[in-house]
Design a protein around this motif. Structure first.
Motif, PDB file in Angstrom:
ATOM      1  N   GLY A   1       0.581  -1.466  -0.117  1.00 46.31           N
ATOM      2  CA  GLY A   1       0.196  -0.231  -0.308  1.00 46.31           C
ATOM      3  C   GLY A   1       0.919   1.259   0.101  1.00 46.31           C
ATOM      4  N   LEU A   2       2.080   1.263  -0.104  1.00 43.37           N
ATOM      5  CA  LEU A   2       3.192   2.353  -0.098  1.00 43.37           C
ATOM      6  C   LEU A   2       3.115   2.893  -1.822  1.00 43.37           C
ATOM      7  N   PHE A   3       2.768   3.423  -2.367  1.00 43.20           N
ATOM      8  CA  PHE A   3       2.537   3.648  -3.714  1.00 43.20           C
ATOM      9  C   PHE A   3       3.928   4.533  -3.816  1.00 43.20           C
ATOM     10  N   ALA A   4       4.068   5.943  -2.958  1.00 40.48           N
ATOM     11  CA  ALA A   4       4.886   6.586  -2.886  1.00 40.48           C
ATOM     12  C   ALA A   4       5.784   6.169  -2.596  1.00 40.48           C
ATOM     13  N   GLN A   5       6.622   4.771  -2.248  1.00 38.45           N
ATOM     14  CA  GLN A   5       7.538   4.054  -1.493  1.00 38.45           C
ATOM     15  C   GLN A   5       7.852   4.057  -3.275  1.00 38.45           C
ATOM     16  N   ALA A   6       7.091   3.381  -3.525  1.00 36.85           N
ATOM     17  CA  ALA A   6       7.847   2.001  -4.939  1.00 36.85           C
ATOM     18  C   ALA A   6       8.111   3.381  -5.857  1.00 36.85           C
ATOM     19  N   ALA A   7       6.879   4.067  -5.841  1.00 29.59           N
ATOM     20  CA  ALA A   7       8.170   5.612  -7.024  1.00 29.59           C
ATOM     21  C   ALA A   7       8.667   5.730  -6.978  1.00 29.59           C
ATOM     22  N   ARG A   8       9.340   6.062  -5.327  1.00 32.06           N
ATOM     23  CA  ARG A   8      11.077   6.500  -5.406  1.00 32.06           C
ATOM     24  C   ARG A   8      11.785   5.303  -5.418  1.00 32.06           C
ATOM     25  N   ILE A   9      11.617   4.260  -5.376  1.00 30.22           N
ATOM     26  CA  ILE A   9      12.317   3.115  -5.707  1.00 30.22           C
ATOM     27  C   ILE A   9      13.151   2.885  -7.482  1.00 30.22           C
ATOM     28  N   LEU A  10      11.931   3.490  -8.196  1.00 27.15           N
ATOM     29  CA  LEU A  10      11.872   2.899  -9.421  1.00 27.15           C
ATOM     30  C   LEU A  10      12.789   3.864  -9.232  1.00 27.15           C
ATOM     31  N   ASP A  11      12.445   5.655  -9.301  1.00 27.27           N
ATOM     32  CA  ASP A  11      12.981   6.347  -9.349  1.00 27.27           C
ATOM     33  C   ASP A  11      14.563   5.707  -9.179  1.00 27.27           C
ATOM     34  N   ALA A  12      15.114   5.945  -7.852  1.00 22.89           N
ATOM     35  CA  ALA A  12      16.375   5.484  -7.938  1.00 22.89           C
ATOM     36  C   ALA A  12      17.084   4.495  -8.327  1.00 22.89           C
ATOM     37  N   GLY A  13      16.456   3.537  -8.462  1.00 21.49           N
ATOM     38  CA  GLY A  13      17.384   2.289  -8.862  1.00 21.49           C
ATOM     39  C   GLY A  13      17.702   2.558 -10.954  1.00 21.49           C
ATOM     40  N   PHE A  14      16.362   3.530 -11.279  1.00 22.71           N
ATOM     41  CA  PHE A  14      16.905   3.381 -12.516  1.00 22.71           C
ATOM     42  C   PHE A  14      17.192   5.008 -13.419  1.00 22.71           C
ATOM     43  N   GLU A  15      17.818   5.698 -11.647  1.00 21.01           N
ATOM     44  CA  GLU A  15      18.968   7.086 -11.724  1.00 21.01           C
ATOM     45  C   GLU A  15      19.330   7.345 -12.697  1.00 21.01           C
ATOM     46  N   ASP A  16      20.359   6.014 -13.417  1.00 17.89           N
ATOM     47  CA  ASP A  16      21.195   6.632 -14.334  1.00 17.89           C
ATOM     48  C   ASP A  16      20.653   6.516 -16.312  1.00 17.89           C
ATOM     49  N   ARG A  17      19.070   5.680 -15.481  1.00 16.58           N
ATOM     50  CA  ARG A  17      18.314   5.399 -17.270  1.00 16.58           C
ATOM     51  C   ARG A  17      17.331   5.795 -17.046  1.00 16.58           C
ATOM     52  N   PRO A  18      16.837   7.102 -16.807  1.00 14.94           N
ATOM     53  CA  PRO A  18      15.389   7.359 -16.143  1.00 14.94           C
ATOM     54  C   PRO A  18      14.354   7.346 -17.446  1.00 14.94           C
ATOM     55  N   ALA A  19      14.565   7.131 -18.341  1.00 16.74           N
ATOM     56  CA  ALA A  19      13.971   6.691 -19.146  1.00 16.74           C
ATOM     57  C   ALA A  19      13.569   5.919 -19.721  1.00 16.74           C
ATOM     58  N   THR A  20      14.519   5.250 -19.242  1.00 18.30           N
ATOM     59  CA  THR A  20      13.743   3.305 -19.374  1.00 18.30           C
ATOM     60  C   THR A  20      12.222   3.070 -19.260  1.00 18.30           C
ATOM     61  N   PHE A  21      11.261   2.783 -19.652  1.00 20.69           N
ATOM     62  CA  PHE A  21      10.207   3.141 -20.035  1.00 20.69           C
ATOM     63  C   PHE A  21       9.377   2.486 -18.900  1.00 20.69           C
ATOM     64  N   LEU A  22       9.563   1.309 -18.575  1.00 21.39           N
ATOM     65  CA  LEU A  22       8.273   0.437 -18.467  1.00 21.39           C
ATOM     66  C   LEU A  22       8.152   1.426 -16.585  1.00 21.39           C
ATOM     67  N   PRO A  23       9.479   1.379 -15.406  1.00 23.25           N
ATOM     68  CA  PRO A  23       9.964   1.747 -14.757  1.00 23.25           C
ATOM     69  C   PRO A  23       9.215   2.777 -14.269  1.00 23.25           C
ATOM     70  N   PHE A  24       9.436   3.861 -15.878  1.00 25.27           N
ATOM     71  CA  PHE A  24       9.082   5.167 -15.519  1.00 25.27           C
ATOM     72  C   PHE A  24       7.784   5.383 -15.666  1.00 25.27           C
ATOM     73  N   LYS A  25       6.773   4.710 -16.462  1.00 27.53           N
ATOM     74  CA  LYS A  25       5.315   5.074 -16.912  1.00 27.53           C
ATOM     75  C   LYS A  25       4.510   4.037 -15.578  1.00 27.53           C
ATOM     76  N   LEU A  26       5.308   3.358 -14.679  1.00 27.06           N
ATOM     77  CA  LEU A  26       4.797   2.435 -13.506  1.00 27.06           C
ATOM     78  C   LEU A  26       4.794   3.861 -13.021  1.00 27.06           C
ATOM     79  N   ALA A  27       5.997   4.456 -12.446  1.00 30.84           N
ATOM     80  CA  ALA A  27       6.519   5.330 -11.208  1.00 30.84           C
ATOM     81  C   ALA A  27       5.468   6.851 -11.544  1.00 30.84           C
ATOM     82  N   HIS A  28       5.290   6.992 -12.810  1.00 28.31           N
ATOM     83  CA  HIS A  28       3.781   8.018 -13.660  1.00 28.31           C
ATOM     84  C   HIS A  28       2.910   7.779 -13.086  1.00 28.31           C
ATOM     85  N   ALA A  29       2.767   6.192 -13.501  1.00 27.35           N
ATOM     86  CA  ALA A  29       1.207   5.856 -12.533  1.00 27.35           C
ATOM     87  C   ALA A  29       0.572   5.829 -11.296  1.00 27.35           C
ATOM     88  N   LEU A  30       2.309   5.608 -10.400  1.00 29.47           N
ATOM     89  CA  LEU A  30       1.703   5.256  -9.445  1.00 29.47           C
ATOM     90  C   LEU A  30       1.308   6.960  -8.155  1.00 29.47           C
TER      91      LEU A  30
END
Length: 442
Positions: A106-135
């Protein structure tokens, strides 16, 4: 390891699975109805496709229905098992699973932060970017959406498969901040790069709506109908936008026809379809339009959801449907459930406490805001329920009508001032002004 067409590195050995997963990711981006089938094909070709299980988990959580939390938990378990089968998977896969763990709790905001941090060097990698956007969309984090989309837009290769889709998300993020000129320019560029970018099409339609340019909005949506009509139920939402634009022009017969044929062509219980229907019916009634028995099917679905507070945005729309048909028992039950949700600890519990409880009491006619400070606080907290400015405008209007009915002219004037920071004055607000016998706009 394989890098797919959207820059995600996976551990699958199956080309068939990779192609199917790429189709699923495209389906997510373009809101296509075959996305689920593509995901099933992925897992059939590779039962231990880690990203496939993760996407299944996220997809069920984003549907925000209480009965699907079990499905999402199962997908998380399958993703963990797949990690073990693939010797820990790739870094990309581990990040997706870690984010799913947070989202499943139930921690959507935290999930989005995990995706951001994990793909910090490739922020346009689409699936994690889109998932974080949706969350972030679901928890009302417009600032986070814009920060992430700006990073991705700076890094995107315009020749990549995801370029148009990334820019479409960026356009939407800009629009939600009232940066309409930039949103229009980038949204149109997104659609030029990727005509299947329904979210970019959607972002541009938002710009026209919020600026009060009904004609250009209608022309834009009708001109792109061939693209968005291929979508899944997102096409119902695009038709909802078209209905709002026709409502502004006073073409009530056209709005009713759109409602029957395109906004509510199926009696689904998807919360997004319900929100489209409920908010449009409410707006029609405020405009003096008799909607017949159209409340019946949404109210019946709302009755079946009186104990579901998985998403406060959805619960408040269900409450509005129950109020519209005078179901006092259902209203009392759902208000009590929202009150109970506010005692929890996940994202939606905090949202319930900060805005869900007071907004539910306003919609139910149990309370009216006591003073200007409380009104300011409610309007300031509204974005936390998620959705877009256009969707949340329903709640702003409902708040204005409730306060106006109580005779507090200063308070309704204040609501009008706040609203006009993002939304051009419109016919619907004028209808509410007439119904309460006072001027709401600045």
């Amino acid at each position: 390891m394989r890098r797919d067409a959207y820059d995600l590195v996976t551990s699958t050995d199956s080309m068939e699975a990779q192609r199917a997963f790429e189709s699923a990711v495209f389906g997510i981006a373009a809101h296509r109805p075959n996305t689920g089938a593509a995901l099933q094909a992925t897992l059939a070709a590779d039962p231990h496709h880690i990203a496939g299980h993760a996407l299944k988990g996220f997809a069920n959580l984003i549907l925000a229905r209480s009965e699907l939390t079990t499905v999402a938990a199962g997908a998380l378990g399958d993703a963990r098992t797949a990690l073990l089968k693939n010797n820990g998977g790739t870094t990309d896969e581990r990040i997706l699973v870690a984010a799913l763990e947070a989202a499943e709790a139930g921690l959507f905001a935290q999930a989005a932060r995990i995706l951001d941090a994990g793909f910090e060097d490739r922020p346009a990698t689409f699936l994690p970017f889109k998932l974080a956007h949706a969350l972030r969309f679901m928890v009302g984090d417009a600032a986070g959406m814009l920060a992430a989309s700006a990073r991705a837009a700076r890094h995107i290769d315009t020749a990549s498969n995801a370029a148009g889709f990334v820019l479409g998300c960026h356009a939407f993020s800009l629009e939600e901040h009232g940066r309409y000129g930039e949103a229009l320019r980038i949204g149109q560029r997104a659609v030029a790069l990727q005509p299947d970018d329904a979210w970019g099409l959607h972002a541009v339609s938002h710009v026209f709506e919020m600026k009060g340019d009904a004609k250009q909005g209608i022309d834009w949506l009708e001109g792109s109908r061939k693209s968005w009509s291929r979508c899944n139920n997102f096409s119902f939402h695009m038709a909802w936008h078209l209905g709002l634009l026709h409502l502004e022009r006073g073409d009530h017969d056209r709005v009713l026809a759109l409602y029957d044929d395109e906004v509510r062509p199926q009696q689904t219980d998807d919360f997004r379809d319900m929100a489209n229907a409920i908010s449009l019916l409410w707006r029609l009634e405020q405009s003096g339009v008799h909607v017949g028995n159209r409340w019946a099917d949404v109210a019946e679905i709302a009755r079946r959801r009186t104990s579901d507070t998985t998403l406060i945005f959805a619960a408040l729309h269900n409450l509005a449907a129950l109020v519209a048909v005078g179901d006092r028992e259902g209203v009392a039950e759902l208000v009590a459930q929202i009150d109970a949700k506010a005692l929890g600890f996940d994202d939606q519990a905090h949202i319930a406490a900060e805005i869900g409880v007071p907004m539910a009491r306003v919609l139910a006619g149990l309370d009216a805001p006591a003073d200007q400070r409380m009104i300011d606080r409610m309007v300031a907290n509204l974005p936390k329920i998620g959705g877009s400015n256009a969707q949340r405008d329903f709640f702003v209007l409902a708040l204005a009508k409730t306060v106006g009915a109580g005779g507090d002219g200063a308070a309704v004037y204040r609501i009008g001032q706040i609203r006009q920071r993002l939304k051009a004055d419109d016919q619907l607000f004028k209808s509410i002004e007439r119904s309460v016998g006072m001027r709401l706009s600045a």
